[in-house]
Design an enzyme around this catalytic site. Sequence first.
Site, PDB file in Angstrom:
ATOM      1  N   GLY A 267      83.968 102.435 104.243  1.00 33.52           N
ATOM      2  CA  GLY A 267      83.128 101.248 104.102  1.00 33.52           C
ATOM      3  C   GLY A 267      81.684 101.608 103.810  1.00 33.52           C
ATOM      4  N   ALA A 268      81.158 102.591 104.549  1.00 28.77           N
ATOM      5  CA  ALA A 268      79.767 102.994 104.379  1.00 28.77           C
ATOM      6  C   ALA A 268      79.542 104.276 105.160  1.00 28.77           C
ATOM      7  CB  ALA A 268      78.815 101.898 104.846  1.00 28.77           C
ATOM      8  N   MET A 269      78.377 104.882 104.964  1.00 28.66           N
ATOM      9  CA  MET A 269      78.049 106.146 105.620  1.00 28.66           C
ATOM     10  C   MET A 269      76.600 106.140 106.059  1.00 28.66           C
ATOM     11  SD  MET A 269      78.992 109.012 106.693  1.00 28.66           S
ATOM     12  CE  MET A 269      77.878 110.064 107.591  1.00 28.66           C
ATOM     13  N   ASN A 271      74.219 108.283 106.649  1.00 27.17           N
ATOM     14  CA  ASN A 271      73.313 109.396 106.405  1.00 27.17           C
ATOM     15  C   ASN A 271      71.877 109.041 106.781  1.00 27.17           C
ATOM     16  OD1 ASN A 271      75.578 110.529 104.679  1.00 27.17           O
ATOM     17  ND2 ASN A 271      74.952 108.788 103.450  1.00 27.17           N
ATOM     18  N   HIS A 303      76.124  98.043 111.585  1.00 25.24           N
ATOM     19  CA  HIS A 303      76.798  99.228 112.123  1.00 25.24           C
ATOM     20  C   HIS A 303      76.108 100.508 111.651  1.00 25.24           C
ATOM     21  CE1 HIS A 303      80.390 101.553 113.473  1.00 25.24           C
ATOM     22  NE2 HIS A 303      80.035 102.342 112.473  1.00 25.24           N
ATOM     23  N   GLU A 304      75.887 100.621 110.351  1.00 25.20           N
ATOM     24  CA  GLU A 304      75.293 101.862 109.831  1.00 25.20           C
ATOM     25  C   GLU A 304      73.845 102.014 110.292  1.00 25.20           C
ATOM     26  OE1 GLU A 304      77.459 103.770 108.786  1.00 25.20           O
ATOM     27  OE2 GLU A 304      79.015 102.287 108.401  1.00 25.20           O
ATOM     28  N   HIS A 307      73.729 103.321 113.811  1.00 28.07           N
ATOM     29  CA  HIS A 307      74.040 104.754 113.885  1.00 28.07           C
ATOM     30  C   HIS A 307      72.782 105.620 113.897  1.00 28.07           C
ATOM     31  CE1 HIS A 307      78.221 105.726 114.020  1.00 28.07           C
ATOM     32  NE2 HIS A 307      78.567 105.062 112.943  1.00 28.07           N
ATOM     33  N   GLU A 326      81.236 106.590 117.007  1.00 34.34           N
ATOM     34  CA  GLU A 326      81.853 105.440 116.361  1.00 34.34           C
ATOM     35  C   GLU A 326      82.234 104.347 117.354  1.00 34.34           C
ATOM     36  OE1 GLU A 326      81.585 104.946 113.421  1.00 34.34           O
ATOM     37  OE2 GLU A 326      81.304 106.924 112.516  1.00 34.34           O
TER      38      GLU A 326
END
Length: 885
Positions: A267-269, A271, A303-304, A307, A326
């Site tokens: 879905g996404a990352m 970084n 969510h990202e 993180h 996660e």
Amino acid sequence: MYRDTPHPIHRRDYRPPEFLIDHVELRFDLDPDRTRVEASLEVRRNPAATRGDGTLRLHGEQLDLEEVAIDGHRLAPAEYRVEPDSLTLQRVPDRFRLDTRVRIHPNLNTALEGLYQSGDMLCTQCEAEGFRRITYFLDRPDVMARYRTTLIADKGRFPVLLSNGNRVEERELVDGRHLVSWEDPFPKPSYLFALIAGDLSAIEDRFTTASGRDVVLQIFVEPHNLDRCDHAMQSLKKAMRWDEERFGREYDLDVYMIVAVSHFNMGAMENKGLNVFNDKFVLARADTATDEDFQGIEGVIAHEYFHNWSGNRITCRDWFQLSLKEGFTVYRDQEFSADVGSRGVKRVADVRLLQAHQFPEDSSPMAHPVRPDSYFEINNFYTATVYNKGAELVRMQATLLGPELFRKATDLYFTRHDGQAVTTDDFVRCMEDVSGRDLMQFRRWYSQAGTPHLHIEAAYDAERATYSLLIRQAIAPTPGEPDKDPLHLPLAIALLDPQGRELALRLEGEPNAGEPGTRILELRDWETRLCFVDVPVRPVPSLLRGFSAPVQPRFDYGDDDLLLLLRHDSDGYSRWNAARILMQRVLSTMIADPEAEVPGRFVEAFRGALTDPETDKALLAEVLTLPSESFLGDQMETVDVDGIHRARNTLREILGERLVEELLSVYRDNADVERYAPTPDAIGRRALKNLALGYLMAAGDARALTLCRAQFAGAGNMTDAIAALRLLVDHGGEDGTSALEAFHRRWSKEPLVIDKWFSVQATSSRAGTLGIVTGLLQHPDFSLRNPNRVRSLVGAFCTANPARFHARDGGGYRFLADRVLELDPLNPQIAARLLKALIRWRRYDAGRQALMRTEIERILAAEELSSDTFEVASKALEDTEHPAR
């Protein structure tokens, strides 16, 4: 078959790295065909590790090594060893600079790990182990370094060059190329590295943090998508403010960037400072994105971003600890979505997802603890267990501690472990240190697989005015875990009187009763007896309120009890669950006896809920949605594929026929009269309206067909358009065919919308769907190299269309196995995920079992099978007894 059988990696074998890398300088000369990567690493021996013989083994895959040097001395080939997965240097100093130069080929990288080409841009995906496809490195999460990255590329082709951190240099070069350097001041593991090169446009905004710092926010997309980023930007700003207020977390760089790419395995990352997203979780406009898309974007953006602290500033020591970041971050994004939307509806959606994906995983050959003990391929463990069950473990700790102590515990976690790579035990220890509680037994949730069952019996003593509960835990064996231990869990409960009012609860031995409402009880033993006193009438228990633990409760509710909960329970989850149990009972009877009558009182209960003016419309839509075919199959010892499909369709038809006037009224009362907005209220109205239309279309009502045609032709938003299209395809005959043609003509230039077009056909209940899906593989718009397109056609058919996928002739199984074998050399991650649709083959009748097993064996017999696919296929065929449910 796989020529070199992979060996499992075990958590017990973890050792600290013998060497650390403090600083990394990377220089990329970017070109899709041949990219040169120069890396300069400051390496030192780790004082916390056992001293070895001075051998340094760096990870590296698919790299063409051109040069390697230590402290400026270029090494001869005899001074190092290159293998397909590593570069080994013997007897290195305790501290030194290592320089390497390699060439890589992004345009040939179909696995989409490392540096690869997506459309006209170059991008990276390094989690979990993709950085080793970029340069030689200690590619493990407990090696954290500061990075300076320089990108050089043709400016006409790649005018935008992005990497982690803050931009520190930008200049033109004499040959039409340009150079941009980025510096990330925070140490990070290599899986958080990112770069993007492309012809991109950006929308820009600003955010002022709680401490007054000004942060630039940028979302980069292909120029023609620039008008679809506003929702993503607003979602980001809401998430940033919410994280400051709810968790005290402030952003730490000068710029926060998001880039949308069309080819992405996930879905996404997250970084650091440069989030790379699957474009479906960024791009939204009312005419191209559904309500579900808008909500998904808001949740994934959050969510990202979250993180940045729960994953980046603090990361996991090893990949067995994946849920540390996660699970915690899923909990955080769930709470964000609940706060900005409807908490009750969000909780139902989260539970429905958990029960649809994680509970089945817990009863499959791939069952594993939230913190696994071993794996062949870490990509296979990005699962509902690690993410969604992991979030439930965090939620239970928040429940056990209460809001104030939980916030103090998370503050301690962020302060104590900032800049470190840690474990789930470190997280739980912060909960203990703040609360003074012993959570040793609770830790079993992290190390023990399987879904607990709670068998609950009740007894009311009118003479003594007591109400007793006997609660028994049971956990079935899972692969590698034949014996289980009892778990520590919170059980949220209320008692309702015959009018639906909540009673004050007092346990035997307690001096005073509390206020009416929810009581949190803690279970620790295989068997627990509870006795409530001063209970004036036989109550109806509202059990597991808010789904307070990821368990399967079993309680012998009477139909009247369920109807009372459905009408009066103040807890959204409990109302929804009562309705689902009632529906499941009716459907179970109809599966066993096709001639069975639908009880009139059930229809009346449905009518009453349908016309209730007080209920949140989004929650009402959830309450009135029939259980899915997959869920019903999960409740059976042997899945009756055809019986479930027949019974569910029959019940939809009967409800549509008997409630036609009420359904028409609901449809008209909730029709959009204002401009589209993805607000909770508007989303709820559209959901309820389209649910009503679905029941009417199932009944074959002529007025419904007219409404459906008109909705499709005049829809002012994609939610209504796709709902009408789906119903026309399933129930509209020639109208469905013409609607599909019209939809494709209109949206042929919009990839994300065409994904929906493929998915509608893949999930259709029509006979002949497999033939249609097989034919669509040859459609000009389909490509096996695009994960979104594969998921929308192949994945949707195999996971969301059980009646057609599990057809008795086994055609669906052959179709899936063929696709897995095609995909495995191209993109092993996607191939392995698709294969999971076959791993619960023992749940089905003997004929289907044989057909599924044959296809799994055919996959295992293939030459050069990836470790991703090998692990799933081999575990599916392991000779273990099927776990009891």
